[in-house]
Each structure stands twice: as structure tokens, then as C-alpha cells.
Design a protein around this motif. Structure first.
Motif, mmCIF file in Angstrom:
data_model
loop_
_atom_site.group_PDB
_atom_site.id
_atom_site.type_symbol
_atom_site.label_atom_id
_atom_site.label_comp_id
_atom_site.label_asym_id
_atom_site.label_seq_id
_atom_site.Cartn_x
_atom_site.Cartn_y
_atom_site.Cartn_z
ATOM 1 N N CYS A 1 0.819 -1.213 0.000
ATOM 2 C CA CYS A 1 0.000 0.000 0.000
ATOM 3 C C CYS A 1 0.856 1.267 0.000
ATOM 4 C CB CYS A 1 -0.903 -0.017 1.237
ATOM 5 S SG CYS A 1 -1.762 1.531 1.549
ATOM 6 N N PRO A 2 0.861 2.027 -1.095
ATOM 7 C CA PRO A 2 1.669 3.249 -1.130
ATOM 8 C C PRO A 2 1.212 4.293 -0.117
ATOM 9 C CG PRO A 2 0.214 3.149 -3.030
ATOM 10 C CD PRO A 2 0.132 1.812 -2.371
ATOM 11 N N TRP A 3 -0.087 4.353 0.129
ATOM 12 C CA TRP A 3 -0.590 5.336 1.080
ATOM 13 C C TRP A 3 -0.210 4.996 2.505
ATOM 14 C CZ3 TRP A 3 -1.632 9.727 -0.927
ATOM 15 C CH2 TRP A 3 -2.092 9.795 -2.247
ATOM 16 N N CYS A 4 0.156 3.730 2.747
ATOM 17 C CA CYS A 4 0.589 3.344 4.097
ATOM 18 C C CYS A 4 1.940 3.961 4.439
ATOM 19 C CB CYS A 4 0.645 1.829 4.219
ATOM 20 S SG CYS A 4 -0.983 1.030 4.279
ATOM 21 N N ILE A 5 2.879 3.937 3.508
ATOM 22 C CA ILE A 5 4.176 4.546 3.794
ATOM 23 C C ILE A 5 4.055 6.065 3.769
ATOM 24 C CG2 ILE A 5 4.924 4.298 1.374
ATOM 25 C CD1 ILE A 5 7.109 4.387 4.595
ATOM 26 N N ILE A 6 3.236 6.606 2.882
ATOM 27 C CA ILE A 6 3.023 8.055 2.869
ATOM 28 C C ILE A 6 2.407 8.502 4.187
ATOM 29 C CG2 ILE A 6 1.650 9.917 1.839
ATOM 30 C CD1 ILE A 6 2.030 8.470 -0.875
ATOM 31 N N GLY A 7 1.356 7.793 4.606
ATOM 32 C CA GLY A 7 0.692 8.156 5.859
ATOM 33 C C GLY A 7 1.619 8.045 7.050
ATOM 34 N N TYR A 8 2.410 6.973 7.096
ATOM 35 C CA TYR A 8 3.330 6.822 8.219
ATOM 36 C C TYR A 8 4.345 7.958 8.248
ATOM 37 C CZ TYR A 8 7.270 5.789 11.013
ATOM 38 O OH TYR A 8 8.287 5.950 11.929
ATOM 39 N N LEU A 9 4.935 8.290 7.106
ATOM 40 C CA LEU A 9 5.948 9.347 7.076
ATOM 41 C C LEU A 9 5.355 10.708 7.418
ATOM 42 C CD1 LEU A 9 8.022 8.194 3.982
ATOM 43 C CD2 LEU A 9 8.672 8.038 6.396
ATOM 44 N N GLN A 10 4.117 10.929 7.020
ATOM 45 C CA GLN A 10 3.432 12.166 7.427
ATOM 46 C C GLN A 10 3.250 12.180 8.938
ATOM 47 O OE1 GLN A 10 -0.133 11.849 5.076
ATOM 48 N NE2 GLN A 10 0.721 13.004 3.357
ATOM 49 N N LEU A 11 2.825 11.066 9.483
ATOM 50 C CA LEU A 11 2.665 10.946 10.938
ATOM 51 C C LEU A 11 3.999 11.148 11.643
ATOM 52 C CD1 LEU A 11 1.132 10.130 13.536
ATOM 53 C CD2 LEU A 11 1.665 7.742 12.962
ATOM 54 N N ALA A 12 5.060 10.528 11.126
ATOM 55 C CA ALA A 12 6.377 10.649 11.749
ATOM 56 C C ALA A 12 6.834 12.103 11.788
ATOM 57 C CB ALA A 12 7.397 9.792 10.998
ATOM 58 N N ARG A 13 6.558 12.833 10.712
ATOM 59 C CA ARG A 13 6.938 14.243 10.690
ATOM 60 C C ARG A 13 6.132 15.029 11.709
ATOM 61 N NH1 ARG A 13 8.063 17.220 5.067
ATOM 62 N NH2 ARG A 13 9.746 15.667 5.176
ATOM 63 N N ALA A 14 4.855 14.716 11.829
ATOM 64 C CA ALA A 14 4.013 15.401 12.815
ATOM 65 C C ALA A 14 4.459 15.072 14.236
ATOM 66 C CB ALA A 14 2.548 15.012 12.613
ATOM 67 N N LEU A 15 4.849 13.818 14.467
ATOM 68 C CA LEU A 15 5.360 13.442 15.790
ATOM 69 C C LEU A 15 6.601 14.260 16.128
ATOM 70 C CD1 LEU A 15 4.991 9.551 15.554
ATOM 71 C CD2 LEU A 15 3.808 11.020 17.196
ATOM 72 N N GLU A 16 7.462 14.432 15.142
ATOM 73 C CA GLU A 16 8.682 15.212 15.364
ATOM 74 C C GLU A 16 8.358 16.681 15.605
ATOM 75 O OE1 GLU A 16 12.931 16.194 13.104
ATOM 76 O OE2 GLU A 16 11.432 14.918 12.138
ATOM 77 N N GLN A 17 7.459 17.218 14.805
ATOM 78 C CA GLN A 17 7.110 18.635 14.927
ATOM 79 C C GLN A 17 6.459 18.949 16.274
ATOM 80 O OE1 GLN A 17 6.226 19.698 10.196
ATOM 81 N NE2 GLN A 17 4.568 19.693 11.685
#
Length: 216
Positions: free
Chosen positions: A17-33
């Protein structure tokens, strides 16, 4: 948020699922921010459990399953590639890109989880599939991917050949289906709040702030 306890986030996903890695990386950036500490737990889901071992051409699969035209498929690929690039992930789609049966991959992820390396292997699998275009239904390839991140390649191959975790993976898949999960990514925050799809960094940022404010 730096003093908040780690937030449990369960992510139901498929390495196809391409949206799974996109969603995770978006989440990871938000966690960092937001400075939010989190514990990520990955769970199996098969987008195409009946996919044969030889897989299927990705463009043909999208047309067959979703009714997408060639133009729509191309536009979707461009969108995903752009989102990925912004998040530091390279999607390399081609005319010969294929989608594979992911059950073996999920079994290996289960094994890696017992060694505290599931997240690392999950990320390596996403790269192997979307960036490197490798056959993710092939036991030798999957064992190679495990070996490349420092896991025991021979043991990984043995896990796939004897199917020792097949029943457990099926049970985990069934559990999430019973919870009503029909599409991925599906993220459960603090065992309470379900968020589906790739929401974008700003939305994940707001979700995290609201959950932490509630004491999640």
C-alpha cells in the motif's frame, strides 16, 4: 509535549500500500514537529489476499480493481511520487511495476517483531517494493531484505519455508477485520481513536495535539 508519556499508535497496513508509507511518514513528521513520543506497533492487512504468487502488473491491477483509466493511474502515480519526495521517500513506478501477495512479508514482519526489529524491516520492505521494485512474494528476496538490515538471513528463510507464524498472522488479520478495518492505513491512537487514510502532516499534527490534550 516533551513530558508526555509515549503515545501508543497501532498501524494496520500492507507493504503493498503506497498510502501506508506516505501516511506513516506524514505521521512521523508530525510526531517530530509536536515533540510527541510514540510507540509504533504495526499490524498485518492484506489488500489482495487472493493475489497469485506471480503477482500482477500494477497498472492492470489498478484498472481491474478500481476501474482507473490509464490517465487516472498516471496522475495518481505522479501525486504519490511528489508526496513521497517531500517526505524523503522515492517511489519509482514503471510500466513493469507489479503488486505481490504480501502474506509471506507479514509472516517475516511477525518474526522480526519478536526481535524488536519489526519497524526496521517494515521500512526496508517499503523501500524494497516501491523504490527498488523487488519481488516481495519471493522468499529469497524477503530473506535478503531481512539480511540487509542485520537480521539472520538463514533464519528468515527458514521462517518463510516452514510457515511457523502463518496461523498467528492469520489470527491477527482476522482480529482487525472483526474490528471493522476494511482499508489501510488504519491508525489507532491510544487504543481509542481510529484515523484512516493518509491525513497529511498538518492534520496529524492537530490530531496529536488533541489526543495529548485529552490525556492520551
Amino acid at each position: 509535549m516533551n513530558n508526555a508519556p509515549p503515545l501508543r499508535i497501532d498501524i494496520v497496513s500492507d507493504v503493498m500500500c503506497p498510502w501506508c508509507i506516505i501516511g506513516y511518514l506524514q505521521l512521523a513528521r508530525a510526531l517530530e514537529q509536536t515533540g510527541t513520543a510514540a510507540e509504533i506497533h504495526w499490524h498485518p492487512f492484506e489488500l489482495n489476499p487472493d493475489m497469485p504468487p506471480e503477482g500482477q502488473n500494477l497498472r492492470e491491477h489498478v484498472a481491474e480493481k478500481y476501474g482507473a483509466t490509464a490517465a487516472q493511474s498516471e496522475a495518481s502515480r505522479r501525486q504519490m511520487a511528489a508526496l513521497g519526495a517531500d517526505l524523503g521517500f522515492a517511489f519509482r513506478f514503471g510500466e513493469d511495476s507489479r503488486i505481490w501477495n504480501s502474506f509471506a512479508a507479514h509472516q517475516l514482519l511477525h518474526w522480526a517483531n519478536l526481535q524488536g526489529r519489526q519497524h526496521d524491516l517494515k521500512m526496508a520492505m517499503f523501500r524494497a517494493h516501491f523504490t527498488q521494485g523487488r519481488n516481495m512474494a519471493d522468499a529469497q528476496v524477503l530473506a535478503d531484505v531481512a539480511g540487509e538490515i542485520g537480521l539472520d538471513r538463514d533464519e528468515a528463510l527458514a521462517v518463510l519455508r516452514n510457515g511457523r507464524f502463518a496461523e498467528e498472522v492469520r489470527a491477527h488479520e482476522a482480529f482487525w477485520l472483526k474490528q471493522g478495518i476494511r482499508g489501510v492505513p488504519a491508525m489507532v491512537f491510544d487504543r481509542q481513536y481510529l484515523v484512516t487514510g493518509a491525513q497529511g502532516v498538518e492534520n496529524y499534527d492537530e490530531i496529536l495535539r488533541q489526543i495529548v490534550a485529552r490525556g492520551g
